[in-house]
Design a protein around this motif. Structure first.
Motif, PDB file in Angstrom:
ATOM      1  N   ALA A 287       0.833  -1.214   0.000  1.00 24.87           N
ATOM      2  CA  ALA A 287       0.000   0.000   0.000  1.00 24.87           C
ATOM      3  C   ALA A 287       0.862   1.256   0.000  1.00 24.87           C
ATOM      4  O   ALA A 287       0.590   2.207  -0.740  1.00 24.87           O
ATOM      5  CB  ALA A 287      -0.948  -0.014   1.200  1.00 24.87           C
ATOM      6  N   PHE A 288       1.928   1.261   0.808  1.00 23.30           N
ATOM      7  CA  PHE A 288       2.843   2.414   0.797  1.00 23.30           C
ATOM      8  C   PHE A 288       3.464   2.570  -0.599  1.00 23.30           C
ATOM      9  O   PHE A 288       3.522   3.664  -1.153  1.00 23.30           O
ATOM     10  CB  PHE A 288       3.987   2.235   1.811  1.00 23.30           C
ATOM     11  CG  PHE A 288       3.549   2.099   3.253  1.00 23.30           C
ATOM     12  CD1 PHE A 288       2.551   2.920   3.783  1.00 23.30           C
ATOM     13  CD2 PHE A 288       4.147   1.159   4.105  1.00 23.30           C
ATOM     14  CE1 PHE A 288       2.164   2.800   5.119  1.00 23.30           C
ATOM     15  CE2 PHE A 288       3.768   1.039   5.441  1.00 23.30           C
ATOM     16  CZ  PHE A 288       2.771   1.850   5.940  1.00 23.30           C
TER      17      PHE A 288
ATOM     18  N   PRO B  91     -14.204   3.953  -4.476  1.00 27.55           N
ATOM     19  CA  PRO B  91     -14.293   3.211  -3.208  1.00 27.55           C
ATOM     20  C   PRO B  91     -13.380   1.988  -3.115  1.00 27.55           C
ATOM     21  O   PRO B  91     -12.958   1.622  -2.020  1.00 27.55           O
ATOM     22  CB  PRO B  91     -15.772   2.823  -3.117  1.00 27.55           C
ATOM     23  CG  PRO B  91     -16.381   3.092  -4.446  1.00 27.55           C
ATOM     24  CD  PRO B  91     -15.505   4.066  -5.165  1.00 27.55           C
ATOM     25  N   GLY B  92     -13.078   1.356  -4.263  1.00 29.80           N
ATOM     26  CA  GLY B  92     -12.153   0.223  -4.238  1.00 29.80           C
ATOM     27  C   GLY B  92     -10.781   0.676  -3.781  1.00 29.80           C
ATOM     28  O   GLY B  92     -10.158   0.080  -2.887  1.00 29.80           O
ATOM     29  N   PHE B  93     -10.317   1.764  -4.367  1.00 32.05           N
ATOM     30  CA  PHE B  93      -9.021   2.355  -4.012  1.00 32.05           C
ATOM     31  C   PHE B  93      -9.020   2.807  -2.551  1.00 32.05           C
ATOM     32  O   PHE B  93      -8.043   2.611  -1.830  1.00 32.05           O
ATOM     33  CB  PHE B  93      -8.755   3.541  -4.935  1.00 32.05           C
ATOM     34  CG  PHE B  93      -7.459   4.256  -4.673  1.00 32.05           C
ATOM     35  CD1 PHE B  93      -6.288   3.836  -5.286  1.00 32.05           C
ATOM     36  CD2 PHE B  93      -7.419   5.356  -3.836  1.00 32.05           C
ATOM     37  CE1 PHE B  93      -5.092   4.506  -5.053  1.00 32.05           C
ATOM     38  CE2 PHE B  93      -6.222   6.025  -3.599  1.00 32.05           C
ATOM     39  CZ  PHE B  93      -5.064   5.600  -4.205  1.00 32.05           C
ATOM     40  N   ARG B  94     -10.119   3.434  -2.146  1.00 30.93           N
ATOM     41  CA  ARG B  94     -10.221   3.920  -0.760  1.00 30.93           C
ATOM     42  C   ARG B  94      -9.946   2.801   0.247  1.00 30.93           C
ATOM     43  O   ARG B  94      -9.130   2.950   1.159  1.00 30.93           O
ATOM     44  CB  ARG B  94     -11.627   4.486  -0.520  1.00 30.93           C
ATOM     45  CG  ARG B  94     -11.893   4.917   0.919  1.00 30.93           C
ATOM     46  CD  ARG B  94     -13.396   5.098   1.155  1.00 30.93           C
ATOM     47  NE  ARG B  94     -14.106   3.849   0.900  1.00 30.93           N
ATOM     48  CZ  ARG B  94     -15.408   3.749   0.639  1.00 30.93           C
ATOM     49  NH1 ARG B  94     -16.158   4.830   0.604  1.00 30.93           N
ATOM     50  NH2 ARG B  94     -15.959   2.577   0.415  1.00 30.93           N
ATOM     51  N   ASP B  95     -10.597   1.655   0.040  1.00 26.96           N
ATOM     52  CA  ASP B  95     -10.430   0.565   0.999  1.00 26.96           C
ATOM     53  C   ASP B  95      -9.061  -0.107   0.856  1.00 26.96           C
ATOM     54  O   ASP B  95      -8.442  -0.482   1.852  1.00 26.96           O
ATOM     55  CB  ASP B  95     -11.540  -0.472   0.799  1.00 26.96           C
ATOM     56  CG  ASP B  95     -12.897   0.106   1.154  1.00 26.96           C
ATOM     57  OD1 ASP B  95     -12.955   1.239   1.674  1.00 26.96           O
ATOM     58  OD2 ASP B  95     -13.915  -0.573   0.910  1.00 26.96           O
ATOM     59  N   PHE B  96      -8.628  -0.247  -0.390  1.00 21.46           N
ATOM     60  CA  PHE B  96      -7.345  -0.913  -0.660  1.00 21.46           C
ATOM     61  C   PHE B  96      -6.189  -0.161  -0.012  1.00 21.46           C
ATOM     62  O   PHE B  96      -5.239  -0.764   0.482  1.00 21.46           O
ATOM     63  CB  PHE B  96      -7.147  -0.983  -2.179  1.00 21.46           C
ATOM     64  CG  PHE B  96      -5.938  -1.751  -2.631  1.00 21.46           C
ATOM     65  CD1 PHE B  96      -5.947  -3.140  -2.660  1.00 21.46           C
ATOM     66  CD2 PHE B  96      -4.802  -1.091  -3.064  1.00 21.46           C
ATOM     67  CE1 PHE B  96      -4.834  -3.853  -3.106  1.00 21.46           C
ATOM     68  CE2 PHE B  96      -3.682  -1.798  -3.513  1.00 21.46           C
ATOM     69  CZ  PHE B  96      -3.698  -3.176  -3.530  1.00 21.46           C
ATOM     70  N   THR B  97      -6.269   1.165  -0.018  1.00 20.88           N
ATOM     71  CA  THR B  97      -5.136   1.968   0.452  1.00 20.88           C
ATOM     72  C   THR B  97      -5.329   2.524   1.862  1.00 20.88           C
ATOM     73  O   THR B  97      -4.485   3.293   2.320  1.00 20.88           O
ATOM     74  CB  THR B  97      -4.892   3.159  -0.502  1.00 20.88           C
ATOM     75  OG1 THR B  97      -6.073   3.968  -0.535  1.00 20.88           O
ATOM     76  CG2 THR B  97      -4.550   2.686  -1.902  1.00 20.88           C
ATOM     77  N   ARG B  98      -6.403   2.153   2.539  1.00 17.22           N
ATOM     78  CA  ARG B  98      -6.636   2.701   3.882  1.00 17.22           C
ATOM     79  C   ARG B  98      -5.405   2.535   4.771  1.00 17.22           C
ATOM     80  O   ARG B  98      -4.972   3.471   5.445  1.00 17.22           O
ATOM     81  CB  ARG B  98      -7.849   2.015   4.534  1.00 17.22           C
ATOM     82  CG  ARG B  98      -8.143   2.534   5.937  1.00 17.22           C
ATOM     83  CD  ARG B  98      -9.380   1.886   6.547  1.00 17.22           C
ATOM     84  NE  ARG B  98      -9.280   0.462   6.792  1.00 17.22           N
ATOM     85  CZ  ARG B  98      -8.607  -0.095   7.812  1.00 17.22           C
ATOM     86  NH1 ARG B  98      -7.956   0.652   8.680  1.00 17.22           N
ATOM     87  NH2 ARG B  98      -8.572  -1.415   7.964  1.00 17.22           N
ATOM     88  N   ILE B  99      -4.797   1.346   4.734  1.00 19.82           N
ATOM     89  CA  ILE B  99      -3.657   1.081   5.617  1.00 19.82           C
ATOM     90  C   ILE B  99      -2.414   1.882   5.238  1.00 19.82           C
ATOM     91  O   ILE B  99      -1.474   1.964   6.029  1.00 19.82           O
ATOM     92  CB  ILE B  99      -3.314  -0.428   5.682  1.00 19.82           C
ATOM     93  CG1 ILE B  99      -3.111  -1.015   4.282  1.00 19.82           C
ATOM     94  CG2 ILE B  99      -4.392  -1.178   6.436  1.00 19.82           C
ATOM     95  CD1 ILE B  99      -2.683  -2.493   4.298  1.00 19.82           C
ATOM     96  N   ALA B 100      -2.408   2.480   4.043  1.00 18.78           N
ATOM     97  CA  ALA B 100      -1.248   3.299   3.656  1.00 18.78           C
ATOM     98  C   ALA B 100      -1.136   4.554   4.518  1.00 18.78           C
ATOM     99  O   ALA B 100      -0.079   5.178   4.560  1.00 18.78           O
ATOM    100  CB  ALA B 100      -1.323   3.696   2.186  1.00 18.78           C
ATOM    101  N   ALA B 101      -2.199   4.939   5.193  1.00 22.53           N
ATOM    102  CA  ALA B 101      -2.164   6.135   6.044  1.00 22.53           C
ATOM    103  C   ALA B 101      -1.631   5.836   7.446  1.00 22.53           C
ATOM    104  O   ALA B 101      -1.640   6.705   8.316  1.00 22.53           O
ATOM    105  CB  ALA B 101      -3.559   6.757   6.129  1.00 22.53           C
ATOM    106  N   SER B 102      -1.129   4.622   7.650  1.00 18.02           N
ATOM    107  CA  SER B 102      -0.681   4.213   8.993  1.00 18.02           C
ATOM    108  C   SER B 102       0.550   5.005   9.453  1.00 18.02           C
ATOM    109  O   SER B 102       1.235   5.644   8.660  1.00 18.02           O
ATOM    110  CB  SER B 102      -0.364   2.719   8.993  1.00 18.02           C
ATOM    111  OG  SER B 102      -1.518   1.959   8.717  1.00 18.02           O
TER     112      SER B 102
END
Lengths: 291, 291
Positions: B194-195, B216-227
Motif C-alpha cells: 500500500a505504501f 471506493p475500491g481504491f479507498r479501501d485498498f489503500t486505507r492502511i497506507a495512512a498508517s
C-alpha cells in the motif's frame, strides 16, 4: 424522463442502474435482457426490470435509452446484436471500466450510429456481483466519467450528463486515453495486486493458517480481490498496455522500499512511509458525499 | 481485577487498552507515560489515564500490570528504563506487530524477570494514530495472539489470556516464529504494498489527477497506507527476513498474472482471478464478531 430503458445485462451494475432510474422517476419502463434467462427472470421477480426480453435486440426495441452492462469484451457482440434497431434519437451508454476498447467496438459496429453512443464509467461497484446485490444507492454520490469522441452527439452527451446528475452523481468528462491511463493506476493495478496477493498467500504451505489470522487491515485491502472474474479478466486484458506500464512503476517503487528495508536504512524508509501516509491521509474520494 | 495499570505509550493502541480495561472494570487506576508530555497530558484530560507519570519508570512504580504500547524498536530502551522496578508478580505485556525482536529485547534486558513478560499481538488497529483516536471498542471481538516462551510464567500467560478475553477478544497462542511468518504475509506485506502503490502513483506526472478519480475500491485498498510511519518503519525492519521472503513470492505471483495479461491468455487469467476471488469471498475474519 425516458419512456423505456433497454437494459442489457441485469447484474450488479445494470440492475442497480435500473433501480436508481426508477426511484429517481427518470424512466417509465425497464425491459431487460441477460445472457442467462434465470438472471432475467430473477431481475423481473425482484422488480429490477418490468419486462423480460428474450434477446438483446428485443430489449432495445422501443427503447429511447439503452444501457450496456456487460463485461467489456462482450460489448462488440452486444452492439452487433442490437445495431438494426439503433436510431439516432436513442441514447446508448455503457458502464465499462475501460473506454478505448469499448469505443473501438462501437465505431466498428455502429458506424454512423456511433453518434448515439456515450461511453460512461461510473466509479462505483462492489466486490459482490449479480442482480441479488443490485442497489438503488450504488451510484449515488459517486463520480461518473464520460468519454465522448468527436462523433458523439452533443445532445446525447448532455442528456447522459443530466441523467447521471439526476441519480446524484458528479459528472466529469475526459478523453478515453486519459481515462484508461488514470484507471490503470488507481483501479486496475490495485485489483491485479489484490488477486496476486491472495494467490501468493493461499499458494503457500501454511497459507490457510495465515489467512485465518488476518485482521481488519487485510479485510479492507483485499476486498476487491473478491470481484467478478469475467469482468476483471476483460478489464485487465483490454487495458493491458497502460496496466503493464503501471505494474512496472509499482515494481520499481516496491523494489526501492525493499532495498531500504534490506539495508536497514530506517531514516529513508520512514521518509518513504511518511510520504505515502501523508498522501493517503490527505486524500479524499471525489464524490458528492463524504468518503 | 488489577489495582494499577502502568501504561507506557498513550497513543491509539495504549489509550484504547486503558479505556477498554476501565470500561470492563478490570483495573482501578491507570498511570500513564508518553514520550511527549503533551500526549500524556491530553490522555489525562480525556480520561484515558488517571495520573500522568513523568517517566516510564514512575509509570511502573506500584503497578501490578504494565502495557508497553510503543513502536517495536523502542521496546528495549523502554524495558531498560523500567527494569529496576519489575517484580515477579508484575504482568508485563506489549502490543507489537512483531514478536521475535520484542522477545529478544525482553530476554536481554529483563533476564530472570523475563518470566513476567507475556508477548501479545492484538489483531486490531486503525490507520488513525494518536490518543485522540483511542477507542474502548478497538479490541472488542478481535483476535489476540500470545507468543509465550519457555521462561514465561504460566500464571502470567493465563492471567493475560483471561484479561484479553475479558475485553471481548479471542485468544490464540503460537510460537513467535509462526507469528512473524504469518503476519509478514497477511499484514506487513499488504502495508508495504500500500505504501509503495501510493508512492508509485503520486510520483507520476499526472499522479495527482489520477488520485482525484479514484473510487471506493481504491479507498479501501489503500486505507492502511495512512498508517503511522514510525510504527511501520519498525515493523518492516524488525521482520525483514520474513517480509522479504513474502515480497519474493508476491512478485512471482504478480509476474505470473502479468504474463497471462501480456499474452492475452484469457482462460488462464480468468482461472487465476477466479481462484483469488473464491478464496477471498469465502474468507472470514477470525473474530468474535462478524467481519
Amino acid at each position: 424522463m425516458f419512456e423505456q430503458l433497454g437494459l442489457i445485462g441485469c447484474g450488479l451494475m445494470g440492475g442497480s442502474f435500473a433501480l436508481a432510474m426508477k426511484r429517481a422517476g427518470l424512466v417509465k419502463r425497464v425491459v431487460g435482457y441477460s445472457k442467462s434467462p434465470s438472471t432475467t427472470e430473477r431481475a423481473r421477480q425482484m422488480g429490477v426490470i418490468d419486462v423480460e426480453a428474450p434477446s438483446a435486440l428485443l430489449a432495445v426495441s422501443g427503447a429511447d435509452i439503452v444501457l450496456l452492462a456487460v463485461p467489456v469484451s462482450a460489448t462488440e457482440a452486444t452492439l452487433k446484436a442490437i445495431k438494426h434497431l439503433v436510431t439516432p434519437d436513442m441514447l446508448i451508454m455503457d458502464v465499462g471500466s475501460t473506454k478505448r476498447d469499448v469505443i473501438d467496438a462501437a465505431r466498428r459496429v455502429l458506424r454512423d450510429h456511433v453518434t448515439s453512443f456515450v461511453p460512461c464509467h461510473p466509479i462505483a461497484g462492489s466486490e459482490a456481483s449479480g442482480v441479488e446485490h443490485a442497489d438503488a444507492d450504488l451510484y449515488y454520490g459517486r463520480q461518473v466519467i464520460l468519454t465522448p469522441i468527436d462523433k458523439t452527439s452533443t445532445n446525447h452527451v448532455q442528456s447522459a450528463a443530466s441523467l447521471w446528475e439526476g441519480l446524484g452523481c458528479k459528472v466529469l468528462r475526459m478523453t478515453p486515453e486519459a481515462h484508461d491511463s488514470a484507471f490503470a493506476a488507481v483501479s486496475h493495478l490495485p485489483h491485479l495486486i489484490a488477486f496476486a496477493l491472495i494467490n501468493s498467500i493461499s499458494g503457500q504451505q501454511n497459507g490457510k493458517d495465515f489467512l485465518q489470522l488476518a485482521g481488519p487491515g487485510f479485510r479492507d485491502f483485499t476486498r476487491i480481490a473478491a470481484s467478478d472474474p469475467k469482468v476483471w479478466r476483460d478489464i485487465l486484458v483490454a487495458n493491458r498496455h497502460e496496466l503493464l506500464d503501471q505494474t512496472k512503476l509499482f515494481r520499481q517503487s516496491l523494489h526501492a522500499m525493499e532495498q531500504l528495508i534490506e539495508h536497514g536504512d530506517t531514516d529513508a524508509l520512514e521518509q518513504a512511509i511518511a510520504h505515502a501516509s501523508d498522501t493517503r491521509a490527505n486524500w479524499r474520494m471525489g464524490s458528492k458525499k463524504p468518503a
